[in-house]
Scaffold this motif. Sequence first.
Motif, PDB file in Angstrom:
ATOM      1  N   LEU A  29       0.833  -1.209   0.000  1.00 33.01           N
ATOM      2  CA  LEU A  29       0.000   0.000   0.000  1.00 33.01           C
ATOM      3  C   LEU A  29       0.866   1.256   0.000  1.00 33.01           C
ATOM      4  CD1 LEU A  29      -2.814  -1.094   2.462  1.00 33.01           C
ATOM      5  CD2 LEU A  29      -3.143  -0.425   0.075  1.00 33.01           C
ATOM      6  N   SER A  30       1.953   1.253   0.773  1.00 35.72           N
ATOM      7  CA  SER A  30       2.865   2.399   0.788  1.00 35.72           C
ATOM      8  C   SER A  30       3.471   2.628  -0.587  1.00 35.72           C
ATOM      9  CB  SER A  30       3.995   2.176   1.809  1.00 35.72           C
ATOM     10  OG  SER A  30       3.484   2.177   3.105  1.00 35.72           O
ATOM     11  N   ALA A  31       3.843   1.554  -1.255  1.00 35.41           N
ATOM     12  CA  ALA A  31       4.439   1.666  -2.588  1.00 35.41           C
ATOM     13  C   ALA A  31       3.434   2.240  -3.589  1.00 35.41           C
ATOM     14  CB  ALA A  31       4.945   0.303  -3.063  1.00 35.41           C
ATOM     15  N   VAL A  32       2.191   1.764  -3.537  1.00 36.34           N
ATOM     16  CA  VAL A  32       1.163   2.276  -4.451  1.00 36.34           C
ATOM     17  C   VAL A  32       0.906   3.754  -4.175  1.00 36.34           C
ATOM     18  CG1 VAL A  32      -1.287   2.140  -5.074  1.00 36.34           C
ATOM     19  CG2 VAL A  32       0.065   0.052  -4.888  1.00 36.34           C
ATOM     20  N   SER A  58      -8.265  -5.515  -5.110  1.00 34.38           N
ATOM     21  CA  SER A  58      -9.581  -5.792  -4.537  1.00 34.38           C
ATOM     22  C   SER A  58      -9.992  -4.714  -3.538  1.00 34.38           C
ATOM     23  CB  SER A  58      -9.552  -7.163  -3.877  1.00 34.38           C
ATOM     24  OG  SER A  58     -10.815  -7.537  -3.473  1.00 34.38           O
ATOM     25  N   LEU A  59      -9.085  -4.336  -2.641  1.00 34.51           N
ATOM     26  CA  LEU A  59      -9.386  -3.311  -1.638  1.00 34.51           C
ATOM     27  C   LEU A  59      -9.684  -1.961  -2.280  1.00 34.51           C
ATOM     28  CD1 LEU A  59      -6.659  -4.108   1.051  1.00 34.51           C
ATOM     29  CD2 LEU A  59      -9.143  -4.275   1.370  1.00 34.51           C
ATOM     30  N   LEU A  60      -8.929  -1.600  -3.315  1.00 35.13           N
ATOM     31  CA  LEU A  60      -9.098  -0.290  -3.941  1.00 35.13           C
ATOM     32  C   LEU A  60     -10.308  -0.225  -4.869  1.00 35.13           C
ATOM     33  CD1 LEU A  60      -5.375   0.633  -4.635  1.00 35.13           C
ATOM     34  CD2 LEU A  60      -6.862   1.473  -2.804  1.00 35.13           C
ATOM     35  N   ASN A  61     -10.717  -1.345  -5.399  1.00 38.10           N
ATOM     36  CA  ASN A  61     -11.891  -1.371  -6.269  1.00 38.10           C
ATOM     37  C   ASN A  61     -13.184  -1.554  -5.494  1.00 38.10           C
ATOM     38  OD1 ASN A  61     -10.669  -0.874  -8.763  1.00 38.10           O
ATOM     39  ND2 ASN A  61     -10.079  -3.012  -8.980  1.00 38.10           N
ATOM     40  N   SER A  62     -13.078  -1.893  -4.226  1.00 41.58           N
ATOM     41  CA  SER A  62     -14.255  -2.128  -3.393  1.00 41.58           C
ATOM     42  C   SER A  62     -14.804  -0.806  -2.848  1.00 41.58           C
ATOM     43  CB  SER A  62     -13.884  -3.040  -2.224  1.00 41.58           C
ATOM     44  OG  SER A  62     -14.954  -3.140  -1.323  1.00 41.58           O
ATOM     45  N   LYS A  63     -16.118  -0.751  -2.688  1.00 39.86           N
ATOM     46  CA  LYS A  63     -16.742   0.416  -2.062  1.00 39.86           C
ATOM     47  C   LYS A  63     -16.719   0.282  -0.536  1.00 39.86           C
ATOM     48  CE  LYS A  63     -19.823   1.403  -5.924  1.00 39.86           C
ATOM     49  NZ  LYS A  63     -19.061   2.377  -6.593  1.00 39.86           N
ATOM     50  N   TYR A  70      -5.749  -0.416   7.685  1.00 33.29           N
ATOM     51  CA  TYR A  70      -5.214   0.438   6.623  1.00 33.29           C
ATOM     52  C   TYR A  70      -6.300   1.300   5.982  1.00 33.29           C
ATOM     53  CZ  TYR A  70      -1.012  -2.354   7.046  1.00 33.29           C
ATOM     54  OH  TYR A  70       0.114  -2.964   7.524  1.00 33.29           O
ATOM     55  N   ALA A  71      -7.408   1.523   6.679  1.00 35.35           N
ATOM     56  CA  ALA A  71      -8.547   2.252   6.106  1.00 35.35           C
ATOM     57  C   ALA A  71      -8.153   3.643   5.626  1.00 35.35           C
ATOM     58  CB  ALA A  71      -9.683   2.337   7.125  1.00 35.35           C
ATOM     59  N   MET A  72      -7.397   4.390   6.412  1.00 35.49           N
ATOM     60  CA  MET A  72      -7.020   5.753   6.017  1.00 35.49           C
ATOM     61  C   MET A  72      -6.128   5.735   4.785  1.00 35.49           C
ATOM     62  SD  MET A  72      -6.564   7.695   9.661  1.00 35.49           S
ATOM     63  CE  MET A  72      -6.022   9.191   8.872  1.00 35.49           C
ATOM     64  N   MET A  73      -5.167   4.821   4.727  1.00 33.52           N
ATOM     65  CA  MET A  73      -4.271   4.736   3.583  1.00 33.52           C
ATOM     66  C   MET A  73      -5.050   4.332   2.323  1.00 33.52           C
ATOM     67  SD  MET A  73      -0.702   2.600   3.148  1.00 33.52           S
ATOM     68  CE  MET A  73       0.016   3.279   4.613  1.00 33.52           C
ATOM     69  N   ILE A  74      -5.970   3.405   2.455  1.00 30.12           N
ATOM     70  CA  ILE A  74      -6.779   2.968   1.320  1.00 30.12           C
ATOM     71  C   ILE A  74      -7.617   4.127   0.796  1.00 30.12           C
ATOM     72  CG2 ILE A  74      -8.726   1.483   0.658  1.00 30.12           C
ATOM     73  CD1 ILE A  74      -7.485  -0.601   2.670  1.00 30.12           C
ATOM     74  N   GLU A  75      -8.223   4.900   1.685  1.00 29.10           N
ATOM     75  CA  GLU A  75      -9.027   6.045   1.259  1.00 29.10           C
ATOM     76  C   GLU A  75      -8.153   7.114   0.598  1.00 29.10           C
ATOM     77  OE1 GLU A  75     -12.346   6.382   1.002  1.00 29.10           O
ATOM     78  OE2 GLU A  75     -12.263   4.260   1.543  1.00 29.10           O
ATOM     79  N   GLU A  76      -6.955   7.325   1.097  1.00 26.23           N
ATOM     80  CA  GLU A  76      -6.055   8.305   0.477  1.00 26.23           C
ATOM     81  C   GLU A  76      -5.653   7.861  -0.929  1.00 26.23           C
ATOM     82  OE1 GLU A  76      -1.892  10.687   1.312  1.00 26.23           O
ATOM     83  OE2 GLU A  76      -2.937   9.746   2.978  1.00 26.23           O
ATOM     84  N   ILE A  77      -5.373   6.581  -1.108  1.00 21.45           N
ATOM     85  CA  ILE A  77      -5.032   6.063  -2.434  1.00 21.45           C
ATOM     86  C   ILE A  77      -6.228   6.208  -3.375  1.00 21.45           C
ATOM     87  CG2 ILE A  77      -4.429   4.000  -3.765  1.00 21.45           C
ATOM     88  CD1 ILE A  77      -2.804   3.095  -1.254  1.00 21.45           C
TER      89      ILE A  77
END
Length: 124
Positions: A29-32, A58-63, A70-77
């Motif tokens: 996630l950090s790399a992305v 999967s995590l980034l395409n999911s609503k 890692y919720a905050m990092m996923i939302e930032e990405i």
Amino acid sequence: MIVRDHNGEILLSSCRQLLSCKDPLGAELSAVMEGLSLALHWCNKHLITETDCLEIVSLLNSKEIYCLAYAMMIEEIKTLLKVRQPCITHVMKCQNTGSQFLANYASRISSRTAVWLVFAQRDY
């Protein structure tokens, strides 16, 4: 991470040591996130983000947010992906050897960050 143009030519590559990372998912996630940030800064074209980590795609395409750690990092990405036409795809690990090489290199370099800019023209 490696940024390529529409012909597959390398425009920018980078690697960095992660001094604190809980697990492989956090590292991916950090790399992305860092790769997207650099690509958005240096390139003004449509971006296609590729990763060999199917869980991240999967995590980034999911609503839904299934990974609370890692919720905050996923939302930032996800926010970074929306800056340009969002697209994140999965590639096989054998198709991602350049990024694997950079990840291994980052673990061995004495400096903490390395960036290579390979711009022939600044119209990217």
